[in-house]
Design a protein around this motif. Structure first.
Motif, PDB file in Angstrom:
ATOM      1  N   ASP A 319       7.723 -25.042 -33.694  1.00 36.30           N
ATOM      2  CA  ASP A 319       6.652 -25.721 -32.963  1.00 36.30           C
ATOM      3  C   ASP A 319       6.178 -24.875 -31.781  1.00 36.30           C
ATOM      4  O   ASP A 319       4.970 -24.725 -31.551  1.00 36.30           O
ATOM      5  CB  ASP A 319       7.167 -27.085 -32.472  1.00 36.30           C
ATOM      6  N   ARG A 322       4.180 -21.830 -33.076  1.00 31.91           N
ATOM      7  CA  ARG A 322       2.812 -22.138 -33.505  1.00 31.91           C
ATOM      8  C   ARG A 322       1.883 -22.256 -32.294  1.00 31.91           C
ATOM      9  O   ARG A 322       0.726 -21.812 -32.341  1.00 31.91           O
ATOM     10  CB  ARG A 322       2.792 -23.428 -34.327  1.00 31.91           C
ATOM     11  N   LYS A 323       2.377 -22.837 -31.228  1.00 32.18           N
ATOM     12  CA  LYS A 323       1.556 -22.974 -30.020  1.00 32.18           C
ATOM     13  C   LYS A 323       1.263 -21.606 -29.398  1.00 32.18           C
ATOM     14  O   LYS A 323       0.155 -21.347 -28.925  1.00 32.18           O
ATOM     15  CB  LYS A 323       2.261 -23.874 -29.016  1.00 32.18           C
ATOM     16  N   ALA A 325       1.267 -18.744 -31.094  1.00 31.86           N
ATOM     17  CA  ALA A 325       0.387 -18.034 -32.023  1.00 31.86           C
ATOM     18  C   ALA A 325      -1.062 -18.487 -31.851  1.00 31.86           C
ATOM     19  O   ALA A 325      -1.990 -17.671 -31.929  1.00 31.86           O
ATOM     20  CB  ALA A 325       0.859 -18.266 -33.454  1.00 31.86           C
ATOM     21  N   LYS A 326      -1.264 -19.786 -31.591  1.00 38.38           N
ATOM     22  CA  LYS A 326      -2.617 -20.306 -31.394  1.00 38.38           C
ATOM     23  C   LYS A 326      -3.270 -19.679 -30.166  1.00 38.38           C
ATOM     24  O   LYS A 326      -4.465 -19.400 -30.154  1.00 38.38           O
ATOM     25  CB  LYS A 326      -2.562 -21.830 -31.258  1.00 38.38           C
ATOM     26  N   ARG A 327      -2.455 -19.423 -29.146  1.00 41.49           N
ATOM     27  CA  ARG A 327      -2.983 -18.838 -27.909  1.00 41.49           C
ATOM     28  C   ARG A 327      -3.403 -17.381 -28.094  1.00 41.49           C
ATOM     29  O   ARG A 327      -4.126 -16.840 -27.258  1.00 41.49           O
ATOM     30  CB  ARG A 327      -1.938 -18.930 -26.805  1.00 41.49           C
ATOM     31  N   CYS A 328      -2.923 -16.738 -29.154  1.00 38.98           N
ATOM     32  CA  CYS A 328      -3.312 -15.345 -29.403  1.00 38.98           C
ATOM     33  C   CYS A 328      -4.756 -15.233 -29.859  1.00 38.98           C
ATOM     34  O   CYS A 328      -5.308 -14.125 -29.894  1.00 38.98           O
ATOM     35  CB  CYS A 328      -2.392 -14.719 -30.453  1.00 38.98           C
ATOM     36  N   GLY A 329      -5.362 -16.362 -30.240  1.00 41.70           N
ATOM     37  CA  GLY A 329      -6.778 -16.357 -30.578  1.00 41.70           C
ATOM     38  C   GLY A 329      -7.123 -15.542 -31.807  1.00 41.70           C
ATOM     39  O   GLY A 329      -8.247 -15.064 -31.947  1.00 41.70           O
ATOM     40  N   GLY A 330      -6.170 -15.334 -32.702  1.00 44.49           N
ATOM     41  CA  GLY A 330      -6.451 -14.606 -33.934  1.00 44.49           C
ATOM     42  C   GLY A 330      -6.487 -13.101 -33.794  1.00 44.49           C
ATOM     43  O   GLY A 330      -6.854 -12.409 -34.726  1.00 44.49           O
ATOM     44  N   ALA A 335      -0.930 -10.677 -31.702  1.00 38.87           N
ATOM     45  CA  ALA A 335       0.078 -11.333 -32.537  1.00 38.87           C
ATOM     46  C   ALA A 335       1.209 -10.381 -32.877  1.00 38.87           C
ATOM     47  O   ALA A 335       2.385 -10.758 -32.880  1.00 38.87           O
ATOM     48  CB  ALA A 335      -0.579 -11.864 -33.810  1.00 38.87           C
ATOM     49  N   GLN A 355       6.017 -19.302 -23.644  1.00 40.54           N
ATOM     50  CA  GLN A 355       4.969 -20.295 -23.849  1.00 40.54           C
ATOM     51  C   GLN A 355       4.377 -20.767 -22.522  1.00 40.54           C
ATOM     52  O   GLN A 355       3.156 -20.969 -22.408  1.00 40.54           O
ATOM     53  CB  GLN A 355       5.526 -21.505 -24.614  1.00 40.54           C
ATOM     54  N   TRP A 360      -0.871 -16.578 -19.422  1.00 38.24           N
ATOM     55  CA  TRP A 360      -1.917 -17.151 -20.273  1.00 38.24           C
ATOM     56  C   TRP A 360      -3.119 -17.604 -19.444  1.00 38.24           C
ATOM     57  O   TRP A 360      -4.245 -17.631 -19.954  1.00 38.24           O
ATOM     58  CB  TRP A 360      -1.370 -18.334 -21.066  1.00 38.24           C
TER      59      TRP A 360
END
Length: 790
Positions: A319, A322-323, A325-330, A335, A355, A360
């Motif tokens: 969990d 995933r949070k 990874a989402k902050r990496c913005g693709g 990543a 996190q 961030w």
């Protein structure tokens, strides 16, 4: 955003002070108490450095305190280094059996200790002043400031499947997708996507090796894609899996034609490992190519994106991951770097720390992914590793970094320290650091040699920007016209490049030049001005404008690395033999240089001599005295005492490549044995060379000599050239009582025989389990039976 990583400097100085104390230098020179005081001061300051390094980002006064401390620490390092030089000088003189005057300088036994004693007292006074500010700044002691984690992990791409818990139902679901009745497309693509630590490679391996999969597919192929999603390269690697004889094909149409021949009428499974590409055009190009090769239904591509699973991931970690990874913005680089970092984080608290990092918050301030890269640097586990990373800013962008030479530069700067209880040599520590930075994606584009060992890499431009931002107070790059806004007051590393052979003025005072520790000159010739770099540890000279080295180079007492490449130098002055601290000597592509300094044996600290054979015609005498040598790519056998092959016998630390030339000067088997090759387990590449038979006189004793040159079983490459015997030695021929195969060579990857013109038979080669490369040429006397075997 300049930062100072001072722990490693203090650690190195403290080690030197304790070493000198153990040599009783203080007692001999009359300042034992001052040396003890220096140790105490450094120990106390070292206890608060960790706190200061954390606070320097937000507290300018702490940053100023660290900067002042670093200047004093470097000065202390220089003074202690001068004492160490005198010790080495005494040892060399003892070896030469000349009269020595205790540990005093032979030039002036009264002035030297008095002068050095004053210097160390001055340093202690500066440290006393710095210590008084510790309480004022509120710096706190850290009980264990330097973590000892992470670096002992293996960082290659292979894992032990037993270490990762994989749910069997996940594997079965993928197997059913692959072989199910609904899978009637010509090509189906099944992605396995996730962040580091989810066990993707393990699942892919279990699927690949599943019995149902093996029965279903006629052909299975596994290709590692990595960053470079080159369609032609991927197709060629697929073809090489199917046909080893197609490795030389470069034309894409020719590759596709051969693939069509190999895959016609067959159902295949292709696993693409470590895919980072997001370019749909490249994906479409690969898919179209494979569609043209084979029109059968039921072919599958299993794509495993993102790699390097290390740690079993709990639901909580998944969990959090995933949070993050989402902050990496693709962004793939973000990543990759974060994934590389987190693969070594085992506790939930460490993942939460990342996190919840304030880093961030600055992502939206037009900083791009820079804060993520900085976060990765902040979480490097040791100060030494941080210092080694920051050092890489000395190289220009897109520079191809040689792993071995980089480690030697780190050594020269004193970044690599081994504990007294450790059995590791400092090169092993440096190799671990390199591998760790590569595993964290702070290095990229690794290149491998034929043994599969990584030899070179690059840094991404943004990662290089990060290194430079951290070290900009200490690192100066000069190229072309110079600006007026350079703050050179604390510069320790200089890179100077001239594009038009113009020597630009260096914006450093004489004292500033004297503070430099690393200097790179590319197409710049300063002549006798090199002496102004009196404290330099690493000196690299590149370019044809450099035509000679000044004799004064022998006065650079602190020098540990001398790298000379692509110059017109004809002679290296013998004064280089007075550089007793020298650890690394690299001479490459210097076409006019024919020999090395005659007194090279005086450099008793020398660990690496990396030179080209095609230019050097003979080596200095008594090379066997250099007992620390690990790198000596060539040895030229002579007939005189001090030049014979027995000199190699003393060099027990040799590793890597060793090519031995002029073996016609070895008398017999017993003399050959004095090289002691069988006791050199880290020599992996061995060349045994005689002169051409046309240039040789006297009796032919090659068979007897080669019998005495038996290598260690760890050998990976063996080359024999101009051997003039009729048969090969017993250690090379088949022996029925040794596993029915060759006696020594379970690890041999490459075997080359050249111009062994009298041999009628070659060794039996069918029992070499690891052999990849076989070259045989100039074997004029082979009979038909052996030609057929070849």
């Amino acid at each position: 955003m300049a930062e100072f990583v001072l722990s490693v400097v203090a650690e190195g100085i403290l080690a030197k002070a304790m070493s000198l104390a153990s040599e009783h230098i203080g007692s001999a020179w009359g300042f034992k108490e001052e040396l003890r005081k220096l140790q105490v001061s450094l120990t106390k300051i070292q206890a608060v450095i960790h706190d200061a390094e954390k606070r320097q980002i937000s507290d300018e006064s702490v940053k100023t305190w660290l900067l002042e401390l670093k200047d004093v620490a470097y000065e202390a390092d220089n003074v202690l280094d001068e004492f160490g030089y005198e010790i080495l000088h005494q040892k060399v003189e003892s070896q030469k059996r000349k009269k020595v005057r205790s540990f005093f300088s032979p030039s002036n036994p009264i002035v030297f200790p008095f002068k050095m004693g004053n210097k160390i007292r001055s340093i202690n006074q500066s440290l006393d002043r710095i210590k008084t500010n510790v309480a004022l700044l509120g710096l706190r002691e850290s009980s264990n400031p330097i973590p000892k984690i992470g670096l002992d992990r293996e960082t290659d791409s292979f894992i032990d499947d037993s270490e990762v818990v994989v749910r069997g139902d996940d594997v079965l679901k993928i197997v059913n997708l692959l072989i199910g009745a609904n899978n009637q497309r010509v090509i189906s693509v099944i992605p396995i996507v996730g962040m580091a630590g989810l066990g993707k490679t393990t699942i892919a391996k279990l699927v690949y090796n599943h019995e149902l999969v093996k029965k279903h597919f006629d052909v299975q192929m596994w290709v590692c894609v990595s960053d470079n999603f080159d369609v032609k390269r991927i197709l060629r690697e697929i073809l090489e899996i199917l046909d080893n004889n197609c490795s030389g094909l470069e034309n894409k149409n020719a590759i596709l034609h051969r693939l069509q021949k190999e895959l016609q009428g067959k159902r295949y499974l292709l696993i693409l490992d470590d895919v980072w590409n997001e370019d749909h055009e490249k994906w479409d190009s690969l898919r179209s190519s494979l569609l043209g090769v084979n029109q059968n239904n039921g072919n599958n591509i299993l794509e495993k994106a993102f790699a390097n699973e290390r740690i079993p991931v709990t639901p909580d970690l998944e969990d959090i991951g995933r949070k993050i990874a989402k902050r990496c913005g693709g962004n793939p680089l973000a990543a990759r770097v974060l994934g590389g970092m987190m693969r070594f984080k085992e506790d939930k608290s460490e993942w939460l720390l990342i996190q919840n990092s304030k880093t961030w918050d600055s992502m939206g301030d037009n900083n791009g992914i820079f804060p993520i890269l900085k976060l990765s640097f902040d979480h490097l586990p040791t100060p030494s590793l941080k210092q080694c990373f920051a050092y890489c800013s000395i190289f220009p962008k897109d520079f191809v970094i040689e792993k071995k030479l980089l480690v030697q530069h780190w050594m020269a700067e004193g970044f690599l320290q081994t504990s007294r209880r450790s059995f590791s040599v400092i090169e092993d520590i440096g190799n671990k650091y390199f591998d760790f930075l590569l595993a964290n994606s702070l290095f990229q584009d690794p290149e491998k040699d034929f043994c599969g060992d990584i030899t070179r890499c690059k840094m991404h431009d943004l990662v290089h920007d990060l290194a430079l931002s951290i070290s900009k107070v200490e690192t100066l790059h000069l190229e072309g016209n110079l600006g007026d806004d350079i703050d050179a007051s604390h510069i320790r590393r200089l890179s100077l490049k001239s594009n038009d052979h113009t020597t630009y003025a260096i914006p450093l005072s004489k004292d500033g030049m004297g503070r430099l520790r690393t200097v790179f000159f590319n197409r710049v010739d300063l002549g006798d001005k090199l002496l102004e770099f009196k404290c330099v540890r690493g000196l690299s000279l590149y370019g044809p404008c450099i035509k000679e080295l000044p004799k004064s180079i022998g006065k650079l007492r602190h020098l540990r690395l001398l790298c000379i490449k692509d110059t017109y130098i004809k002679l290296i002055p013998n004064s280089v033999s007075m550089l007793y601290n020298l650890q690394t000597l690299v001479i490459k592509d210097c076409h006019f240089l024919k020999e090395l300094p005659k007194d090279l044996q005086n450099l008793i600290n020398l660990r690496h001599i990396d030179i080209d054979h095609c230019y050097i015609k003979q080596l200095p005498i008594n090379m066997g005295q250099l007992t620390c040598l690990q790198t000596l790519p060539l040895f030229i056998v002579g007939q005189d005492v001090g030049c014979r092959i027995e000199e190699l016998g003393c060099l027990s630390q040799l590793r890597g490549k060793v090519y031995i030339y002029n073996l016609e000067h070895v008398r017999d088997k017993e003399e050959g044995k004095t090289a002691n090759l069988a006791e050199k387990p880290k020599v992996h590449k061995l060349g045994l060379h005689w002169r051409s038979w046309r240039k040789r006189e006297g009796n032919n004793n090659d068979e007897d000599v080669l019998e005495g040159l038996q290598p260690h079983p760890n050998l990976k490459s063996l080359k024999i050239e101009y051997f003039n015997g009729e048969k090969f030695p017993s250690w090379l021929l088949r022996s029925d009582n040794i596993r029915g195969g060759l006696l020594l060579f379970d690890h041999l990857l490459e075997f080359c025989l050249s111009y062994c013109r009298k041999c009628e038979k070659i060794p039996t080669l069918g029992h070499l389990p690891s052999l990849k490369v076989l070259r045989i040429g100039g074997m004029d006397n082979l009979n038909g039976q052996n030609q057929q075997q070849k």
